[in-house]
Scaffold this motif. Structure first.
Motif, PDB file in Angstrom:
ATOM      1  N   ASN A 181       0.818  -1.218   0.000  1.00  0.00           N
ATOM      2  CA  ASN A 181       0.000   0.000   0.000  1.00  0.00           C
ATOM      3  C   ASN A 181       0.850   1.266   0.000  1.00  0.00           C
ATOM      4  N   ARG A 182       1.960   1.216  -0.715  1.00  0.00           N
ATOM      5  CA  ARG A 182       2.736   2.430  -0.933  1.00  0.00           C
ATOM      6  C   ARG A 182       2.048   3.261  -2.008  1.00  0.00           C
ATOM      7  N   SER A 183       2.349   4.539  -2.009  1.00  0.00           N
ATOM      8  CA  SER A 183       1.749   5.447  -2.989  1.00  0.00           C
ATOM      9  C   SER A 183       2.637   5.482  -4.226  1.00  0.00           C
ATOM     10  N   LEU A 184       2.172   4.852  -5.308  1.00  0.00           N
ATOM     11  CA  LEU A 184       2.951   4.746  -6.539  1.00  0.00           C
ATOM     12  C   LEU A 184       2.229   5.457  -7.670  1.00  0.00           C
ATOM     13  N   VAL A 185       2.994   6.173  -8.490  1.00  0.00           N
ATOM     14  CA  VAL A 185       2.478   6.742  -9.736  1.00  0.00           C
ATOM     15  C   VAL A 185       3.403   6.237 -10.839  1.00  0.00           C
ATOM     16  N   VAL A 186       2.850   5.444 -11.758  1.00  0.00           N
ATOM     17  CA  VAL A 186       3.666   4.707 -12.719  1.00  0.00           C
ATOM     18  C   VAL A 186       3.233   5.018 -14.147  1.00  0.00           C
ATOM     19  N   VAL A 187       4.156   5.557 -14.931  1.00  0.00           N
ATOM     20  CA  VAL A 187       3.955   5.666 -16.376  1.00  0.00           C
ATOM     21  C   VAL A 187       4.516   4.389 -16.990  1.00  0.00           C
ATOM     22  N   THR A 188       3.688   3.662 -17.733  1.00  0.00           N
ATOM     23  CA  THR A 188       4.126   2.380 -18.267  1.00  0.00           C
ATOM     24  C   THR A 188       3.333   2.022 -19.511  1.00  0.00           C
ATOM     25  N   HIS A 189       3.885   1.080 -20.283  1.00  0.00           N
ATOM     26  CA  HIS A 189       3.147   0.467 -21.385  1.00  0.00           C
ATOM     27  C   HIS A 189       2.844  -0.991 -21.070  1.00  0.00           C
ATOM     28  N   ASN A 190       3.073  -1.410 -19.829  1.00  0.00           N
ATOM     29  CA  ASN A 190       2.796  -2.784 -19.433  1.00  0.00           C
ATOM     30  C   ASN A 190       1.325  -2.898 -19.053  1.00  0.00           C
ATOM     31  N   MET A 191       0.532  -3.394 -19.987  1.00  0.00           N
ATOM     32  CA  MET A 191      -0.917  -3.444 -19.776  1.00  0.00           C
ATOM     33  C   MET A 191      -1.316  -4.451 -18.704  1.00  0.00           C
ATOM     34  N   ALA A 192      -0.550  -5.521 -18.553  1.00  0.00           N
ATOM     35  CA  ALA A 192      -0.872  -6.513 -17.523  1.00  0.00           C
ATOM     36  C   ALA A 192      -0.729  -5.892 -16.138  1.00  0.00           C
ATOM     37  N   PHE A 193       0.333  -5.126 -15.929  1.00  0.00           N
ATOM     38  CA  PHE A 193       0.519  -4.443 -14.653  1.00  0.00           C
ATOM     39  C   PHE A 193      -0.615  -3.452 -14.415  1.00  0.00           C
ATOM     40  N   ALA A 194      -0.955  -2.693 -15.443  1.00  0.00           N
ATOM     41  CA  ALA A 194      -2.027  -1.706 -15.310  1.00  0.00           C
ATOM     42  C   ALA A 194      -3.351  -2.365 -14.957  1.00  0.00           C
ATOM     43  N   GLN A 195      -3.647  -3.481 -15.584  1.00  0.00           N
ATOM     44  CA  GLN A 195      -4.943  -4.129 -15.392  1.00  0.00           C
ATOM     45  C   GLN A 195      -5.033  -4.858 -14.057  1.00  0.00           C
ATOM     46  N   LYS A 196      -3.936  -5.486 -13.643  1.00  0.00           N
ATOM     47  CA  LYS A 196      -3.993  -6.375 -12.483  1.00  0.00           C
ATOM     48  C   LYS A 196      -3.543  -5.724 -11.180  1.00  0.00           C
ATOM     49  N   VAL A 197      -2.743  -4.665 -11.250  1.00  0.00           N
ATOM     50  CA  VAL A 197      -2.131  -4.106 -10.039  1.00  0.00           C
ATOM     51  C   VAL A 197      -2.653  -2.706  -9.711  1.00  0.00           C
ATOM     52  N   ALA A 198      -2.969  -1.918 -10.719  1.00  0.00           N
ATOM     53  CA  ALA A 198      -3.357  -0.523 -10.473  1.00  0.00           C
ATOM     54  C   ALA A 198      -4.662  -0.425  -9.694  1.00  0.00           C
TER      55      ALA A 198
END
Length: 249
Positions: free
Chosen positions: A190-207
């Motif tokens: 539960n850290r505060s992360l702001v991530v610019v990425t093109h990894n769609m799996a990370f975006a879909q499953k973790v964000a």
């Protein structure tokens, strides 16, 4: 909370960000998506004042800075105390070991003694899976290992927000997976992360939140489920590109 109000940024007369307003909650993982040139990295750099917007305001926790005039060095230092940035390129000091790279900042800012900073560095390098590479110099580390050192270095200053600008874009898939595992672990804490990425799996499953930029404007700000099921024409076009890439692979 990290709050952006009516933020605008231009380069050479070209408007890159148009009236951006966002509220990001503590403990959330926010992923910023968008096509090339949409302003993702510029927005992230504005959050750490590596770029200075022409208009708007930025609030992190209890501190606020308003743009439109020259910022004082004190106000910049105050805002930067709240965040740490991890870049595409690792930017490690080549003449320092992994341990020395991670221990340096807390010593320079006077937060920790040399002994305490080195002890913290050992703990953080162990956290990112590099307990066996603490005495290695950057040239003797893989790209994934160097990026994990960079993440440990960012953690060493105990920021309220960790900002990641395409942290895996320079890595091959195997090394990318090493770094993504560290990001997933940080998100689970539960850290505060702001991530610019093109990894769609990370975006879909973790964000917890997806912010989609198009043409320098916020086109979507909400849950991953809502984003990936959106029938918005621009979002579907963006996602279809990644579906085609995955299909070809």
């Amino acid at each position: 909370m990290l709050k952006v109000e009516s933020l605008s940024k231009s380069f050479g007369g070209q408007q890159i960000l148009h009236d951006i307003s966002l509220e990001l909650q503590d403990g959330e993982t926010t992923v910023i998506l968008g096509p090339s040139g949409s302003g993702k990295s510029t927005l992230l750099r504005c959050l750490n004042l590596l770029e200075t917007p022409e208009a708007g305001a930025l609030t992190i926790e209890s501190d606020t800075v308003r743009f439109g005039g020259k910022l004082t060095d004190e106000s910049v230092r105050t805002m930067r105390r709240h965040s740490a940035m991890v870049f595409q390129q690792f930017n490690l000091f080549p003449h320092y070991t992994a341990l020395q790279n991670v221990a340096l900042a807390p010593q320079l800012n006077g937060k920790l003694s040399k002994a305490a900073a080195e002890q913290q560095a050992r703990e953080l390098l162990t956290k990112v899976g590099l307990e066996h590479r603490m005495d290695a110099y950057p040239d003797h580390l893989s790209g994934g290992q160097q990026q994990r050192v960079a993440i440990a270095r960012a953690l060493a200053i105990s920021p309220d927000y960790l900002l990641f600008d395409e942290p895996t874009s320079a890595l091959d898939p195997e090394l990318e997976a090493e770094v993504i595992r560290v990001l997933v672990d940080l998100a689970r804490e539960n850290r505060s992360l702001v991530v610019v990425t093109h990894n769609m799996a990370f975006a879909q499953k973790v964000a917890d939140r997806i912010v989609f930029l198009a043409g320098g404007r916020v086109s979507y700000n909400g849950t991953p489920a809502g984003f990936f099921s959106s029938d918005d024409t621009r979002i579907r076009k963006f996602l279809n590109v990644y579906e085609l890439i995955e299909y070809k692979i």
